[in-house]
Design a protein around this motif. Structure first.
Motif, PDB file in Angstrom:
ATOM      1  N   ASP A 171       2.541  14.699  -2.997  1.00 32.44           N
ATOM      2  CA  ASP A 171       1.421  15.370  -2.329  1.00 32.44           C
ATOM      3  C   ASP A 171       0.166  15.388  -3.207  1.00 32.44           C
ATOM      4  N   LYS A 172       0.213  14.685  -4.363  1.00 35.54           N
ATOM      5  CA  LYS A 172      -0.946  14.686  -5.262  1.00 35.54           C
ATOM      6  C   LYS A 172      -1.724  13.393  -5.115  1.00 35.54           C
ATOM      7  N   LYS A 173      -2.979  13.498  -4.677  1.00 36.99           N
ATOM      8  CA  LYS A 173      -3.838  12.309  -4.540  1.00 36.99           C
ATOM      9  C   LYS A 173      -4.537  12.071  -5.876  1.00 36.99           C
ATOM     10  N   LEU A 174      -4.290  10.904  -6.459  1.00 38.75           N
ATOM     11  CA  LEU A 174      -4.930  10.566  -7.733  1.00 38.75           C
ATOM     12  C   LEU A 174      -6.387  10.181  -7.525  1.00 38.75           C
ATOM     13  N   PHE A 175      -6.602   9.166  -6.681  1.00 35.66           N
ATOM     14  CA  PHE A 175      -7.962   8.716  -6.427  1.00 35.66           C
ATOM     15  C   PHE A 175      -8.034   8.095  -5.031  1.00 35.66           C
ATOM     16  N   GLN A 176      -9.244   7.985  -4.527  1.00 34.88           N
ATOM     17  CA  GLN A 176      -9.456   7.362  -3.226  1.00 34.88           C
ATOM     18  C   GLN A 176     -10.805   6.651  -3.222  1.00 34.88           C
ATOM     19  N   ASN A 177     -10.957   5.723  -2.294  1.00 33.41           N
ATOM     20  CA  ASN A 177     -12.234   5.032  -2.090  1.00 33.41           C
ATOM     21  C   ASN A 177     -12.748   4.328  -3.358  1.00 33.41           C
ATOM     22  N   VAL A 178     -11.819   3.730  -4.120  1.00 35.11           N
ATOM     23  CA  VAL A 178     -12.209   3.033  -5.344  1.00 35.11           C
ATOM     24  C   VAL A 178     -12.645   1.607  -4.990  1.00 35.11           C
ATOM     25  N   ILE A 204      -1.412  -1.232 -10.388  1.00 31.37           N
ATOM     26  CA  ILE A 204      -1.657  -1.735  -9.021  1.00 31.37           C
ATOM     27  C   ILE A 204      -2.193  -3.163  -9.088  1.00 31.37           C
ATOM     28  N   LEU A 205      -3.160  -3.397 -10.004  1.00 27.87           N
ATOM     29  CA  LEU A 205      -3.746  -4.733 -10.148  1.00 27.87           C
ATOM     30  C   LEU A 205      -2.716  -5.748 -10.644  1.00 27.87           C
ATOM     31  N   LEU A 206      -1.678  -5.250 -11.368  1.00 26.32           N
ATOM     32  CA  LEU A 206      -0.614  -6.123 -11.866  1.00 26.32           C
ATOM     33  C   LEU A 206       0.538  -6.265 -10.863  1.00 26.32           C
ATOM     34  N   ASN A 207       0.362  -5.641  -9.666  1.00 25.74           N
ATOM     35  CA  ASN A 207       1.403  -5.647  -8.624  1.00 25.74           C
ATOM     36  C   ASN A 207       2.701  -4.966  -9.077  1.00 25.74           C
ATOM     37  N   GLN A 208       2.569  -4.022 -10.012  1.00 23.18           N
ATOM     38  CA  GLN A 208       3.728  -3.240 -10.447  1.00 23.18           C
ATOM     39  C   GLN A 208       3.861  -1.945  -9.651  1.00 23.18           C
ATOM     40  N   LEU A 209       2.799  -1.564  -8.939  1.00 26.54           N
ATOM     41  CA  LEU A 209       2.802  -0.362  -8.107  1.00 26.54           C
ATOM     42  C   LEU A 209       2.144  -0.671  -6.769  1.00 26.54           C
ATOM     43  N   ASP A 210       2.634  -0.027  -5.723  1.00 28.24           N
ATOM     44  CA  ASP A 210       1.984  -0.137  -4.419  1.00 28.24           C
ATOM     45  C   ASP A 210       0.817   0.842  -4.337  1.00 28.24           C
ATOM     46  N   TYR A 211      -0.135   0.516  -3.481  1.00 30.27           N
ATOM     47  CA  TYR A 211      -1.248   1.443  -3.238  1.00 30.27           C
ATOM     48  C   TYR A 211      -1.153   1.931  -1.796  1.00 30.27           C
ATOM     49  N   ASP A 212      -1.861   3.034  -1.495  1.00 32.68           N
ATOM     50  CA  ASP A 212      -1.761   3.657  -0.170  1.00 32.68           C
ATOM     51  C   ASP A 212      -2.714   3.013   0.844  1.00 32.68           C
ATOM     52  N   GLU A 213      -3.955   2.860   0.437  1.00 36.73           N
ATOM     53  CA  GLU A 213      -4.978   2.324   1.348  1.00 36.73           C
ATOM     54  C   GLU A 213      -5.888   1.386   0.580  1.00 36.73           C
ATOM     55  N   GLY A 214      -6.689   0.602   1.321  1.00 40.54           N
ATOM     56  CA  GLY A 214      -7.662  -0.293   0.719  1.00 40.54           C
ATOM     57  C   GLY A 214      -7.080  -1.660   0.429  1.00 40.54           C
ATOM     58  N   SER A 215      -7.753  -2.398  -0.455  1.00 37.05           N
ATOM     59  CA  SER A 215      -7.300  -3.750  -0.779  1.00 37.05           C
ATOM     60  C   SER A 215      -7.924  -4.200  -2.092  1.00 37.05           C
ATOM     61  N   PHE A 216      -7.332  -5.248  -2.678  1.00 40.58           N
ATOM     62  CA  PHE A 216      -7.959  -5.918  -3.810  1.00 40.58           C
ATOM     63  C   PHE A 216      -7.542  -7.381  -3.781  1.00 40.58           C
ATOM     64  N   ARG A 217      -8.380  -8.213  -4.370  1.00 37.56           N
ATOM     65  CA  ARG A 217      -8.019  -9.631  -4.454  1.00 37.56           C
ATOM     66  C   ARG A 217      -8.567 -10.219  -5.746  1.00 37.56           C
ATOM     67  N   LEU A 218      -7.794 -11.131  -6.318  1.00 35.47           N
ATOM     68  CA  LEU A 218      -8.210 -11.863  -7.507  1.00 35.47           C
ATOM     69  C   LEU A 218      -8.931 -13.130  -7.082  1.00 35.47           C
TER      70      LEU A 218
END
Length: 633
Positions: free
Chosen positions: A339-346, A372-386
C-alpha cells in the motif's frame, strides 16, 4: 588550546602506523583528518578517545573537556525506542524537572516560613533547569532526529527493529545531543541522504565546541573545516584551510619537495664525481681535499625522496558498440510496494554521452528505479524504452558482481578471457593494483579496494550505458579522483545515484531529482542545482508571502466590512430603542393627564385601568433604558 598531541606514535606488531604526530587544536575549531584508507586516521581517533593507548607521546586536553566519539558504522544495542534512547542524554534535566514538579505539589499545601524556604529551594533548582535549557530538550531531540532523516512515526520505534544504517544515525543523534567539548566523527555522512548531510553541515557549522572529522565527503569538508591534518606514511602535515585549499597546497608542496630533492640529488652526484676525480689524482693534497669533501657530504641533511604517487588514471574505455543518440526514454512510470507508493509520473530522457545524477532522499525509490530499468522489477504504470544498440552495465553498491574467493587478477581474467595478462595488469594498474597486489584474494580487500575491482570489471564490459548505484561508497579520496577521471573520459552515457556532492559537481552534466510525484530536471552540476533550487524556494516563499498578504488584505477588508455592518446594526438598534422610549414616555404623559381628569379619578374602575397601564409602560421603559445603556458600554 583545548587539545594537543605531542610525538604520538603507534605500531601494530612490526607495522608502524603513526610516527611522532604533533598538532594542537583551539576552541571551536573545525578540523578534518585526511589520508588514504589504512593511513591510521581511525587509529588516531581511538587514541584520542582513550579506546587504545599510544606507544609513546603525550595527549593534553583542557580541564573538564569531554570527548565524544562516533566510530564508523557504530550501532546502538538497546531495547529502547529511539526517543527514549535520546532521553538518556537529558537524565539530569529530567531529574531536575521531576524535582520541580514534586516541590510544586509540596508548596501548594505549605504556608509561612516553610513555604518561603521551599520557594528558595525551588528557585535554585529552576535556575539550574533553565541553565541546562530544560524547557527545550524535547524540541532539541525532535529537531536532531528529524534533521538526520527520522520521521515522527519512527521516534517510538524500538531500536532493535532498525537497520544497521539507522542504528548508526541513532548513535550520531545521541552524540550530537550530548554536546561534548570535543566531537570526534568518523565518516558521519555514511547512511545519510543529501538533505540530512546538508542539515548536519549546518548543525556542525553552528556547533559551539571543537569538531574533528574523518570523511571522504570533500564537499562536506569544504563547507565545514578550516584546518586539515593529513596522515601520510605515518607522518602528519597540517594545512590551514578547507579541503580544496589542502588539495591545491598539497600538490604545490609535493612539487616543491620533488624539486628540492632532485636539486640536492644533482648536487650530491656532482660532489661524488669531484671526489672520485680528486681520488684518481692519487696525490696527498688531492686525497686530503677528497676526504674533506666526503666529510662535508656526510653532514648534509638529506632530503627524503617524495612518496611516489600512484599512477593517475589515464584510462579511456570505448564502448564496443556505439549507441544511438536517444539512449533512454521514461514516461509516467509509477511503482508501489503493497500500500506504499514510492513514486509516480516519472518522466525523463537521456541522450548519448550525458553524465546524469539521480538524487533524492533515502527510501524514495532510486535503486528501485534502476532495477526497473534493468528489468529486475516490474513497474505499476507508465513505460520506458532503451534506444538503438544500447547495452547496459550495472554497478551495484553491494558489489554483488565479484567473487570474494577469487584473486583480483583471476576475477578479471575469468570474466574477460580474451585479455592478455599484460593487458589485465595495465588495466588493474589504472585502478591502483600493481605488483603483487593483483594476486590478493578479494575477500581480504577493504571496501574501497573491492569497489575499485567492481568498477574495473564493469568498465571492461564495454557497455555504452552505465548505471552506477553509489559508486563512491567506501572509496578513499584518491580512488574517487580516479573514478571522476574515468567518468569524465567515458564516451558512453552514465546515469548514477550518489550523495557525494563534490563528486556530482565534478561529473554531472544534468541532475534528476526524484520525488513521490515525479522527477525535476536541472541542466547542470550540483552547485547549479543548489542555485536553482534556492531560486525556486525563494519564488515559492515570495509567492506564498504575496498570497498571505493578499489573503491578509482580503481578511482585513472583510473584517472592516463586518465591523461596519455591526456598527450599522448597533446604530439601528439604538435608534429603534430611542424611538420606542420616546413613544412610551409620550404614552405615560398621556396617562398622567388622563388620571387628572375628574371623570377618571372619580371612577375607580377607569382609574385602576389607567394606573395599571402606566405601571406596565414604566416597567417596559425601565427595560429599554437598560438595553440602551448596554449598547453604550
Amino acid at each position: 588550546m583545548i587539545l594537543s598531541c605531542k610525538n604520538i606514535s603507534k605500531s601494530f606488531g612490526i607495522d608502524l602506523v603513526l610516527n611522532n604526530i604533533n598538532f594542537q587544536i583551539e576552541e571551536k575549531e573545525k578540523i578534518a583528518i585526511t589520508g588514504v584508507n589504512g593511513a591510521g586516521k581511525s587509529t588516531l581517533f581511538k587514541i584520542l578517545a582513550g579506546e587504545i593507548s599510544a606507544d609513546s607521546g603525550e595527549i593534553y586536553t583542557a580541564k573538564d573537556a569531554v570527548i565524544g566519539y562516533l566510530p564508523q558504522n557504530t550501532e546502538i544495542d538497546s531495547n529502547n525506542t529511539i526517543f527514549d534512547e535520546m532521553l538518556l542524554v537529558f537524565s539530569e534535566v529530567i531529574e531536575l524537572e521531576s524535582n520541580l514538579h514534586s516541590l510544586e505539589k509540596e508548596m501548594s499545601i505549605l504556608k509561612g516560613d516553610e513555604l518561603a524556604k521551599l520557594m528558595d529551594k525551588y528557585s535554585l533548582i529552576q535556575h539550574q533547569f533553565e541553565e541546562l535549557n530544560g524547557y527545550a530538550y524535547k524540541s532539541q531531540i525532535k529537531g536532531v532526529l528529524k534533521g538526520l532523516g527520522f520521521n515522527e512515526e519512527q521516534f517510538y520505534q524500538p531500536i532493535s527493529q532498525l537497520s544497521g544504517g539507522q542504528k548508526t544515525r541513532v548513535a550520531l543523534a545521541k552524540l550530537l545531543l550530548s554536546s561534548p567539548s570535543i566531537l570526534l566523527l568518523d565518516e558521519p555522512t555514511n547512511h545519510l541522504d543529501i538533505t540530512a548531510i546538508e542539515w548536519l553541515e549546518d548543525f556542525l557549522k553552528n556547533y559551539p565546541n571543537v569538531v574533528i572529522i574523518i570523511s571522504h565527503d570533500r564537499y562536506f569538508l569544504d563547507k565545514l573545516v578550516s584546518k586539515v591534518i593529513e596522515i601520510e606514511n605515518t607522518q602528519a602535515t597540517i594545512y590551514n584551510g578547507n579541503y580544496s585549499f589542502y588539495a591545491k597546497q598539497k600538490q604545490i608542496n609535493r612539487e616543491i619537495h620533488l624539486k628540492q630533492y632532485l636539486n640536492q640529488q644533482k648536487e650530491i652526484k656532482r660532489q661524488e664525481q669531484i671526489i672520485q676525480t680528486l681520488r684518481s689524482f692519487n696525490r696527498e693534497k688531492s686525497l686530503k681535499r677528497a676526504k674533506s669533501r666526503e666529510k662535508a657530504l656526510e653532514k648534509i641533511d638529506r632530503i627524503k625522496a617524495p612518496d611516489s604517487l600512484p599512477s593517475s588514471m589515464k584510462f579511456s574505455l570505448e564502448a564496443g558498440i556505439e549507441s544511438g543518440n536517444d539512449v533512454l526514454h521514461v514516461k509516467k512510470l509509477s511503482k508501489s510496494f503493497a500500500d506504499k507508493k514510492l513514486f509516480q509520473n516519472v518522466s525523463f530522457q537521456l541522450k548519448k554521452g550525458e553524465k546524469v545524477c539521480l538524487i533524492g532522499p533515502n527510501g524514495i525509490g532510486k535503486t528501485t528505479l534502476f532495477k526497473i530499468l534493468l528489468n529486475q522489477l516490474d513497474y505499476d504504470e507508465g513505460s520506458f524504452r532503451l534506444g538503438t544498440n544500447v547495452k547496459i552495465s550495472y554497478y551495484d553498491q553491494e558489489q554483488q558482481n565479484i567473487s570474494y574467493d577469487k584473486t583480483i587478477i583471476d576475477e578479471i581474467s575469468d570474466a574477460y578471457p580474451s585479455l592478455t595478462l599484460g593487458e589485465i595488469r595495465n588495466i588493474l594498474a589504472a585502478f591502483l593494483f600493481t605488483g603483487d597486489d593483483v594476486f590478493k584474494k578479494i575477500s581480504t580487500l577493504s571496501g574501497g579496494e573491492r569497489g575499485r575491482v567492481s568498477l574495473c570489471k564493469m568498465m571492461l564490459s564495454e557497455g555504452n550505458f552505465l548505471l552506477l548505484d553509489e559508486p563512491t561508497n567506501h572509496l578513499d579520496l584518491l580512488s574517487k579522483e580516479i573514478l571522476e577521471d574515468a567518468i569524465n573520459g567515458y564516451t558512453g552515457t552514465i546515469l548514477y545515484i550518489s550523495h557525494d556532492r563534490y563528486f556530482i559537481n565534478k561529473t554531472a552534466s544534468k541532475i534528476l531529482e526524484l520525488s513521490p510525484l515525479g522527477v525535476t530536471e536541472y541542466l547542470g552540476n550540483y552547485d547549479y542545482y543548489l542555485e536553482k533550487r534556492n531560486e525556486i524556494n525563494l519564488a515559492i516563499n515570495s509567492s506564498n508571502l504575496k498570497d498571505e498578504k493578499a489573503s491578509s488584505a482580503k481578511d482585513e477588508w472583510l473584517r472592516q466590512k463586518e465591523e461596519q455592518a455591526q456598527q450599522r446594526k448597533l446604530q439601528a438598534q439604538i435608534e429603534s430603542i430611542e424611538k420606542e422610549i420616546h413613544e412610551i414616555e409620550s404614552q405615560i404623559e398621556e396617562i398622567d393627564e388622563l388620571l387628572c381628569l375628574e371623570e377618571v379619578y372619580t371612577n375607580p374602575e377607569k382609574s385602576k385601568e389607567a394606573y395599571d397601564s402606566k405601571v406596565n409602560l414604566e416597567a417596559k421603559l425601565e427595560s429599554l433604558y437598560q438595553q440602551w445603556e448596554e449598547l453604550h458600554p
